[in-house]
Scaffold this motif. Structure first.
Motif, PDB file in Angstrom:
ATOM      1  N   ASP A 285       0.814  -1.220   0.000  1.00  0.00           N
ATOM      2  CA  ASP A 285       0.000   0.000   0.000  1.00  0.00           C
ATOM      3  C   ASP A 285       0.846   1.267   0.000  1.00  0.00           C
ATOM      4  N   LEU A 286       2.095   1.158   0.424  1.00  0.00           N
ATOM      5  CA  LEU A 286       2.989   2.323   0.388  1.00  0.00           C
ATOM      6  C   LEU A 286       3.415   2.660  -1.038  1.00  0.00           C
ATOM      7  N   VAL A 287       3.377   1.667  -1.908  1.00  0.00           N
ATOM      8  CA  VAL A 287       3.820   1.864  -3.298  1.00  0.00           C
ATOM      9  C   VAL A 287       2.761   1.316  -4.259  1.00  0.00           C
ATOM     10  N   PRO A 288       1.574   1.940  -4.312  1.00  0.00           N
ATOM     11  CA  PRO A 288       0.490   1.401  -5.145  1.00  0.00           C
ATOM     12  C   PRO A 288       0.857   1.279  -6.616  1.00  0.00           C
ATOM     13  N   ASP A 289       1.775   2.123  -7.087  1.00  0.00           N
ATOM     14  CA  ASP A 289       2.170   2.069  -8.491  1.00  0.00           C
ATOM     15  C   ASP A 289       2.900   0.771  -8.848  1.00  0.00           C
ATOM     16  N   LYS A 290       3.439   0.093  -7.835  1.00  0.00           N
ATOM     17  CA  LYS A 290       4.140  -1.170  -8.083  1.00  0.00           C
ATOM     18  C   LYS A 290       3.169  -2.338  -8.270  1.00  0.00           C
ATOM     19  N   GLN A 291       1.906  -2.137  -7.885  1.00  0.00           N
ATOM     20  CA  GLN A 291       0.847  -3.143  -8.049  1.00  0.00           C
ATOM     21  C   GLN A 291       1.222  -4.489  -7.422  1.00  0.00           C
ATOM     22  N   LEU A 292       1.695  -4.419  -6.181  1.00  0.00           N
ATOM     23  CA  LEU A 292       2.038  -5.625  -5.439  1.00  0.00           C
ATOM     24  C   LEU A 292       0.818  -6.223  -4.743  1.00  0.00           C
ATOM     25  N   ALA A 293      -0.271  -5.458  -4.691  1.00  0.00           N
ATOM     26  CA  ALA A 293      -1.527  -5.924  -4.106  1.00  0.00           C
ATOM     27  C   ALA A 293      -2.664  -5.138  -4.738  1.00  0.00           C
ATOM     28  N   PRO A 294      -3.825  -5.760  -4.904  1.00  0.00           N
ATOM     29  CA  PRO A 294      -4.989  -5.018  -5.403  1.00  0.00           C
ATOM     30  C   PRO A 294      -5.375  -3.920  -4.413  1.00  0.00           C
ATOM     31  N   ALA A 295      -6.120  -2.951  -4.887  1.00  0.00           N
ATOM     32  CA  ALA A 295      -6.523  -1.827  -4.034  1.00  0.00           C
ATOM     33  C   ALA A 295      -7.351  -2.303  -2.848  1.00  0.00           C
ATOM     34  N   SER A 296      -7.128  -1.649  -1.710  1.00  0.00           N
ATOM     35  CA  SER A 296      -7.877  -1.978  -0.503  1.00  0.00           C
ATOM     36  C   SER A 296      -9.371  -1.767  -0.734  1.00  0.00           C
ATOM     37  N   GLY A 297     -10.186  -2.663  -0.196  1.00  0.00           N
ATOM     38  CA  GLY A 297     -11.632  -2.537  -0.318  1.00  0.00           C
ATOM     39  C   GLY A 297     -12.223  -3.223  -1.529  1.00  0.00           C
TER      40      GLY A 297
ATOM     41  N   LEU B  33     -12.780  -6.636  -4.157  1.00  0.00           N
ATOM     42  CA  LEU B  33     -12.919  -8.085  -4.055  1.00  0.00           C
ATOM     43  C   LEU B  33     -11.560  -8.754  -4.259  1.00  0.00           C
ATOM     44  N   ALA B  34     -10.788  -8.219  -5.199  1.00  0.00           N
ATOM     45  CA  ALA B  34      -9.466  -8.798  -5.466  1.00  0.00           C
ATOM     46  C   ALA B  34      -8.576  -8.718  -4.227  1.00  0.00           C
ATOM     47  N   ARG B  35      -8.715  -7.632  -3.448  1.00  0.00           N
ATOM     48  CA  ARG B  35      -7.916  -7.513  -2.227  1.00  0.00           C
ATOM     49  C   ARG B  35      -8.341  -8.576  -1.215  1.00  0.00           C
ATOM     50  N   ALA B  36      -9.635  -8.825  -1.125  1.00  0.00           N
ATOM     51  CA  ALA B  36     -10.119  -9.879  -0.230  1.00  0.00           C
ATOM     52  C   ALA B  36      -9.598 -11.245  -0.678  1.00  0.00           C
ATOM     53  N   GLN B  37      -9.514 -11.456  -1.987  1.00  0.00           N
ATOM     54  CA  GLN B  37      -8.981 -12.713  -2.503  1.00  0.00           C
ATOM     55  C   GLN B  37      -7.497 -12.856  -2.176  1.00  0.00           C
TER      56      GLN B  37
ATOM     57  N   GLY C  89      -3.308 -23.369 -15.107  1.00  0.00           N
ATOM     58  CA  GLY C  89      -3.637 -22.323 -16.072  1.00  0.00           C
ATOM     59  C   GLY C  89      -3.317 -20.910 -15.611  1.00  0.00           C
ATOM     60  N   LYS C  90      -2.694 -20.768 -14.453  1.00  0.00           N
ATOM     61  CA  LYS C  90      -2.366 -19.436 -13.927  1.00  0.00           C
ATOM     62  C   LYS C  90      -0.851 -19.221 -13.908  1.00  0.00           C
ATOM     63  N   SER C  91      -0.463 -17.974 -14.037  1.00  0.00           N
ATOM     64  CA  SER C  91       0.950 -17.623 -13.881  1.00  0.00           C
ATOM     65  C   SER C  91       1.296 -17.407 -12.418  1.00  0.00           C
ATOM     66  N   PHE C  92       0.321 -16.874 -11.654  1.00  0.00           N
ATOM     67  CA  PHE C  92       0.529 -16.557 -10.246  1.00  0.00           C
ATOM     68  C   PHE C  92      -0.718 -16.921  -9.451  1.00  0.00           C
ATOM     69  N   LEU C  93      -0.662 -16.825  -8.147  1.00  0.00           N
ATOM     70  CA  LEU C  93      -1.800 -17.194  -7.308  1.00  0.00           C
ATOM     71  C   LEU C  93      -3.048 -16.392  -7.652  1.00  0.00           C
ATOM     72  N   MET C  94      -2.861 -15.121  -8.001  1.00  0.00           N
ATOM     73  CA  MET C  94      -3.997 -14.254  -8.313  1.00  0.00           C
ATOM     74  C   MET C  94      -4.357 -14.257  -9.793  1.00  0.00           C
ATOM     75  N   GLY C  95      -3.727 -15.146 -10.553  1.00  0.00           N
ATOM     76  CA  GLY C  95      -4.005 -15.195 -11.986  1.00  0.00           C
ATOM     77  C   GLY C  95      -2.799 -14.759 -12.777  1.00  0.00           C
ATOM     78  N   ASP C  96      -2.969 -13.695 -13.582  1.00  0.00           N
ATOM     79  CA  ASP C  96      -1.853 -13.186 -14.378  1.00  0.00           C
ATOM     80  C   ASP C  96      -1.014 -12.171 -13.615  1.00  0.00           C
TER      81      ASP C  96
END
Length: 204
Positions: free
Chosen positions: A75-87, A89-93, A142-149
């Motif tokens: 969350d300190l570096v949102p531009d790096k896209q290391l996690a989906p945005a807070s709040g 569904l993807a963040r909950a996943q 069929g996925k590259s990573f745990l969250m998909g692509d």
């Protein structure tokens, strides 16, 4: 910031996240065997639980628990896209994956490292752990990573925890999707940097 870590412990995932983030930090060796820092400081005076990771912020605030720390870093570096945005569904996943790795895999390995674990219980622990790893392997189809692509902070946590298999004699080579993911993660520059810093691989 300061990251208190022990080589190869679960703090490695945080160490990787910090390298991925590009944020300035100081790695501080805090052996989980001696519970002492290099200067002789008793680590229990820093973390009464004696566990790693611990992230000390610039204002002195101390944050523990790897899944929480890696999300904070992301969350300190949102531009790096290391996690989906807070709040979202993807963040909950993402949180679901972090929680699963923490409770089902990370804790699943614990009895195998503990010399006090009764010999007749270890096969039970191994079978349960292997069943969870098989589920992860199936989910990765069929996925590259745990969250998909998209790569996220959950991926190095899985990489970190599955590294322990060789130390406890657990054969996970049959899980092809996990093996492929591990190869992709291991090749990342941030992962190489963190592992070299911890002495887990030799500098090239």
């Amino acid at each position: 910031m300061k990251l208190y870590y022990s080589p190869g412990a679960c703090s490695l995932s945080v160490h990787i996240a910090l390298h991925e983030s590009g944020l300035a930090f100081e790695p501080v060796l805090a052996s989980t065997k001696t519970h002492q820092l290099k200067d002789g400081t008793d680590y229990y005076t820093i973390n009464p639980l004696g566990a790693v990771p611990l992230l000390e912020l610039d204002d002195g605030t101390r944050l523990t628990e790897g899944p929480a720390i890696v999300q904070y870093i992301a969350d300190l570096v949102p531009d790096k896209q290391l996690a989906p945005a807070s709040g979202t569904l993807a963040r909950a996943q993402l949180q679901s994956w972090l929680n699963f790795i923490s409770t089902e895999l990370h804790q699943g390995f614990s009895p195998l490292f503990n010399p006090a674990t009764p010999a007749d219980y270890k096969p039970v622990a191994i079978n349960k752990l292997l069943s969870r790893l098989k589920w992860v392997d199936d989910e990765l189809a069929g996925k590259s990573f745990l969250m998909g692509d998209a790569y996220s902070v959950a991926d190095p946590y899985l990489f970190n925890v599955t590294n322990w298999a060789r130390f406890v004699g657990l054969d996970i080579s049959g899980f092809a999707n996990i093996a492929a993911l591990r190869e992709r993660i291991a090749a990342r520059p941030a992962v190489q940097a963190a592992m070299k810093q911890e002495g887990l691989i030799k500098p090239s």
